[in-house]
Scaffold this active site. Structure first.
Site, PDB file in Angstrom:
ATOM      1  N   GLN A  14      -1.183  10.340  -0.020  1.00 37.72           N
ATOM      2  CA  GLN A  14       0.021   9.498   0.036  1.00 37.72           C
ATOM      3  C   GLN A  14       0.868   9.823   1.271  1.00 37.72           C
ATOM      4  O   GLN A  14       1.134  10.994   1.554  1.00 37.72           O
ATOM      5  CB  GLN A  14       0.842   9.692  -1.250  1.00 37.72           C
ATOM      6  CG  GLN A  14       2.033   8.774  -1.397  1.00 37.72           C
ATOM      7  CD  GLN A  14       1.668   7.315  -1.576  1.00 37.72           C
ATOM      8  OE1 GLN A  14       0.582   6.955  -2.024  1.00 37.72           O
ATOM      9  NE2 GLN A  14       2.583   6.431  -1.222  1.00 37.72           N
ATOM     10  N   LYS A  27      -0.397   4.266  -9.293  1.00 35.90           N
ATOM     11  CA  LYS A  27      -1.809   4.196  -8.899  1.00 35.90           C
ATOM     12  C   LYS A  27      -2.680   4.830  -9.975  1.00 35.90           C
ATOM     13  O   LYS A  27      -3.699   4.272 -10.380  1.00 35.90           O
ATOM     14  CB  LYS A  27      -2.018   4.897  -7.547  1.00 35.90           C
ATOM     15  CG  LYS A  27      -1.522   4.072  -6.364  1.00 35.90           C
ATOM     16  CD  LYS A  27      -1.446   4.858  -5.059  1.00 35.90           C
ATOM     17  CE  LYS A  27      -0.787   3.986  -3.982  1.00 35.90           C
ATOM     18  NZ  LYS A  27      -0.506   4.695  -2.728  1.00 35.90           N
ATOM     19  N   ASP A  65      -8.183   3.812   1.585  1.00 37.12           N
ATOM     20  CA  ASP A  65      -6.983   3.301   2.249  1.00 37.12           C
ATOM     21  C   ASP A  65      -7.349   2.468   3.488  1.00 37.12           C
ATOM     22  O   ASP A  65      -6.507   1.725   4.006  1.00 37.12           O
ATOM     23  CB  ASP A  65      -6.139   4.493   2.744  1.00 37.12           C
ATOM     24  CG  ASP A  65      -4.906   4.738   1.890  1.00 37.12           C
ATOM     25  OD1 ASP A  65      -4.386   3.767   1.314  1.00 37.12           O
ATOM     26  OD2 ASP A  65      -4.461   5.897   1.826  1.00 37.12           O
TER      27      ASP A  65
HETATM   28  N1  GUN Z   1       2.489   5.019   1.692  1.00 38.28           N
HETATM   29  C1  GUN Z   1       2.936   3.757   1.575  1.00 38.28           C
HETATM   30  N2  GUN Z   1       1.903   2.898   1.425  1.00 38.28           N
HETATM   31  C2  GUN Z   1       0.781   3.644   1.450  1.00 38.28           C
HETATM   32  C3  GUN Z   1      -0.603   3.341   1.341  1.00 38.28           C
HETATM   33  O1  GUN Z   1      -1.037   2.182   1.223  1.00 38.28           O
HETATM   34  N3  GUN Z   1      -1.449   4.408   1.401  1.00 38.28           N
HETATM   35  C4  GUN Z   1      -1.017   5.690   1.569  1.00 38.28           C
HETATM   36  N4  GUN Z   1      -1.935   6.647   1.632  1.00 38.28           N
HETATM   37  N5  GUN Z   1       0.254   6.008   1.682  1.00 38.28           N
HETATM   38  C5  GUN Z   1       1.138   4.984   1.621  1.00 38.28           C
END
Ligand code: GUN
Length: 299
Positions: free
Chosen positions: A96, A52, A119
């Protein structure tokens, strides 16, 4: 048979976003900024967070990765979020998941300002999405990425039967809701299957569009798929593979080798849905930046 190339579409989108970020720089003398918080040392999460941040930099956005120890208290995490909520240079905040067990994910979701919730997990954003007010919310990145793939590959969805397998808050629930809506890339009849569903193969065989988001390696076999169906595989399962240096390889929820012989289109793992999640996160961060500029201008 079409292999839906998420890696290519994601890369195209990042190029498009790079131009937009450059325009932001010229017009506002500022660029979008994303803050990513990771708590603990889950190896898969570390890879996602690194990717990311890397993608953010590629588009010219600012990115800040905040690594917190696994023992970090919920209070400490919430106060860090408060600081980011108030920071005008931060337009997107992502914590995350999964989080260590002593931290309440709901409390964390509620703490992030809905205006920076790139998100799309906050109830305000989920609610607007369910109501169909897609210009008033952030859409959860993985479902949003799947819509983008369907759209860019001109896959006809109107009136089709879409079967979503999985009911998570991150993928299954928002995906089913979006597929139901009256949009160009949706407008489907939708069925949602989950771990308690009886006769799942009977339902999946009716799917014109099958979206698998359960997290079980190779669960979807050829016998469960209607010939000519469009298959979207959200699974990212690590299975042991002694021939790899890492000792594992990544497979989806779909038995790709056999299902790809009967499908009309399919997303591979890796290189399908995964890269799109990141592209949409960046798109949401740009959207947040633009909204922040609009608010500032109207002051
Ligand atoms: N863990 C797995 N996919 C995601 C996501 O799209 N966002 C977040 N914050 N955690 C994740």
């Amino acid at each position: 048979m079409i292999i839906i190339d998420g890696k290519k579409i994601s890369s195209d989108m990042k190029q498009e976003l790079k131009h937009s970020v450059e325009t932001c720089r010229q017009k506002y003398n500022a660029v979008p900024g994303l803050a990513v918080i990771i708590v603990g040392e889950d190896p898969a999460s570390q890879v996602y967070v690194r990717n990311k941040a890397k993608s953010c930099k590629e588009t010219g956005m600012n990115s800040e990765v905040i690594e917190l120890a696994a023992e970090t208290s919920q209070e400490e995490l919430l106060s860090k979020i408060e600081v980011l909520n108030a920071d005008p240079d931060v337009h997107g905040i992502l914590v995350q998941q999964p989080l260590p067990r002593h931290i309440d994910e709901y409390a964390v979701t509620m703490a992030i300002s809905p205006l920076k919730d790139v998100d799309g997990f906050h109830p305000e954003n989920v609610g607007q999405m369910v109501l169909g007010n897609l210009d008033k919310c952030f859409i959860s990145c993985t479902p949003y990425g799947i819509l983008e793939l369907l759209s860019r590959y001109n896959i006809e969805t109107k009136g089709k039967h879409c079967v979503v397998i999985g009911r998570s808050n991150i993928v299954g629930k928002p995906m089913a809701n979006l597929m139901l809506q009256k949009l160009k890339e949706t407008n489907c009849t939708v069925t949602v299957c989950h771990s308690a569903t009886q006769n799942m193969p009977e339902l999946t065989r009716q799917a014109d569009i099958l979206i698998a988001a359960i997290g079980r390696a190779n669960l979807i076999t050829k016998e469960m798929v209607k010939p000519g169906a469009v298959i979207i595989d959200v699974g990212m399962n690590r299975i042991e593979d002694a021939s790899r240096k890492s000792g594992y390889r990544l497979v989806g929820d779909v038995d790709y080798e056999h299902v790809s012989k009967t499908a009309s289109a399919i997303t591979p793992v890796p290189g399908g849905v995964g890269p799109m999640t990141i592209a949409m996160l960046l798109k949401n961060t740009l959207q947040s930046f633009m909204q922040a500029q609009g608010a500032a201008q109207s002051l």
